[in-house]
Design an enzyme around this catalytic site. Sequence first.
Site, PDB file in Angstrom:
ATOM      1  CD  GLU A  20    -119.226  10.768  -6.847  1.00 12.29           C
ATOM      2  OE1 GLU A  20    -119.919   9.341  -6.454  1.00 12.29           O
ATOM      3  OE2 GLU A  20    -119.154  11.317  -7.643  1.00 12.29           O
ATOM      4  CG  ASP A  65    -118.944  10.086 -10.136  1.00 11.68           C
ATOM      5  OD1 ASP A  65    -117.698  10.717 -10.686  1.00 11.68           O
ATOM      6  OD2 ASP A  65    -119.708   9.781 -10.033  1.00 11.68           O
ATOM      7  CE1 TYR A  82    -120.826   9.151 -13.752  1.00 10.93           C
ATOM      8  CE2 TYR A  82    -122.933   9.847 -15.016  1.00 10.93           C
ATOM      9  CZ  TYR A  82    -121.558   9.916 -13.955  1.00 10.93           C
ATOM     10  OH  TYR A  82    -122.516  10.127 -12.652  1.00 10.93           O
TER      11      TYR A  82
END
Length: 652
Positions: free
Chosen positions: A8, A105, A337
């Site tokens: 990303e 992601d 995350y």
Amino acid sequence: MKSLYIAEKPSVAREFAKALHMNTKNKDGYMEGDEAVITWCVGHLVTMSYPEKYDTKLKRWSLETLPFLPESFKYEVIPQVSKQFNIVKELLNRKDVDTIYVCTDSGREGEYIYRLVEQMALMEKKERKRVWIDSQTEEEILRGIKNAKSLEEYDNLSSSAYLRAKEDYLMGINFSRLLTLKYANTLSAFLNEERVVISVGRVMTCVLGMVVRREREIRDFVETPFYKIAAAFGEEMKIEGEWKAVEGSPYFQSHMLYNEGGFKAREDAEAFVSSLLAEEPVKGIVAEVKKTQEKQKAPLLFNLAELQNECSKRYKISPDETLKITQELYEKKIVTYPRTDARVLSKAVAKEIHKNLNGLMSYEPAKVFLKDILEMKSYKSLDKTKYVNDKKITDHYAIIPTGQGLGALNSLSETGKKIFNLILYRFLSIFYPEAVYQKVALRIHIKGEAFFSNFKVLKDEGYFKVAGRPKSQENPETENSFFEFVKELKKGTELTVDGIQIKEGKTSPPKRYSSGSLILAMENAGKLIEDEDLRSQIQGSGIGTSATRGEILKKLFTIKYLKLNKKTQIVTPDLKGEMVYDVVNSSLPSMLNPELTASWEKGLTQVAEGQISEKIYMEKLNQYILRRTNGVKGLNNQGVIKESYQNIRNEY
């Protein structure tokens, strides 16, 4: 043949290159080695086209062209990033590339970013695999690549992502144009602005409604005084007891009381006190002594909403800033995350948690706690605790330290270090035993009227060793000696009464939202639930997602619908926001309904889980927009709205 990895961001692409130990050469917009090519998006490369791309006539806003509900949607490359899009497109279509690893992601938005690129690149059929990771450590990246599933297994998630974008687009385009055309002239006149656009959004408008309603509750609140009765008992050690009108008292459920412990009128309170003091000597008799233990476990781990709320309270930083800093910690491999709704770990992670703990041994502030944890061996039974539950995890588990990347802590801001320590200590707390309180509850009678006192002392600090003692328990020595005295009291003990006081109290208005408590209320579908355990039990998708809530608040501040006090993080409506609220409330009230907004989000989750089809969801969405648009077109409510504008303006 080669594999193509698409990340990303450039920074993530570099982490993949390192993890794969490839001897890559830097090219323009990508890296290439003997066996693989690694490239990146830069966030979104593709976006939905404005209505004028469907028909040039739609550039001009008109009620006649609403609702705008295209049968198929148009997309276009974002001009500012067209160079990178063309690089990725070319790589996707290279003849020597046979396998695509999608490394954007791991979530709905990351899925959408890649799928749009693939759609616009018109790629020929190739093997596509989805890499799903929870941190950017080398071990996790390699695990993600090894276990990569076919991209087709994420088609439902992709459908959900496309629908979310279509929903926001259609509601934004139709309702913003509709309300602007119908009501903006009057609004601009009141605000003395040349041109006003009324911005409406599925989540944004609902949040505006939450804040405005709360402000009006505060504004309309009428303070009510009440009078409580308190008695002081004992000579050397003073015990304070508060009177309550319990069953058996002549005042039980009396209309003279505001609640069970307070009179509405001072003269009634004074008469009551006089009746108690009428005959000497005044004695207090211990009627009941209850001794109990209370055990308190460490709170659940942080998800993004809980972390944003805690940072707003402690450090007075906005949710948007908290996410930005936590994302930086993630990209430096320090934490897992951040855009997660889960507050627990998976069983698979629990089995390997010793790796996280071992890695933290190089961090000085954690060493003393890690020594305890190793001695207790509590990490071995972690999977049997409330902190591990696969059923409460959708995309990602809670935010925890990885035990890696700690060298990068020196490059962080002071706030960044504080946020890391917050995550660290919450994580270490779960390996400690529960804190144990000893509690004593006294019921003392004066002439048959009941006065109550409650005391507690921390017997075993448990996880507070990591988390820090509560403020009420910061002077243990003083507390312990007093507690020992109270604990020895027995039923029938006589105590001297050293005065009875009337304490004036006042009812309080609701609290204003802070930026953090607003995020929590969004997560819980408009309910500000103070109790942490209760929050953890609430099931539902809330309003918005962990990835978007901070950005939505930021937009509301930018367009001056809401105001943020940066020192206190308190959120209040701006004049324009209140006026827009009244426009929406008079025309599209369902857009202000948190439960309805949450139900749309839940519907998207059901699409992602394959429970309902994309077609059914889209039909419901189109019908909703069609009915609401036609309904507003037929309204003739400008007079009512003008009156409300005048009333609001008087408040500013």
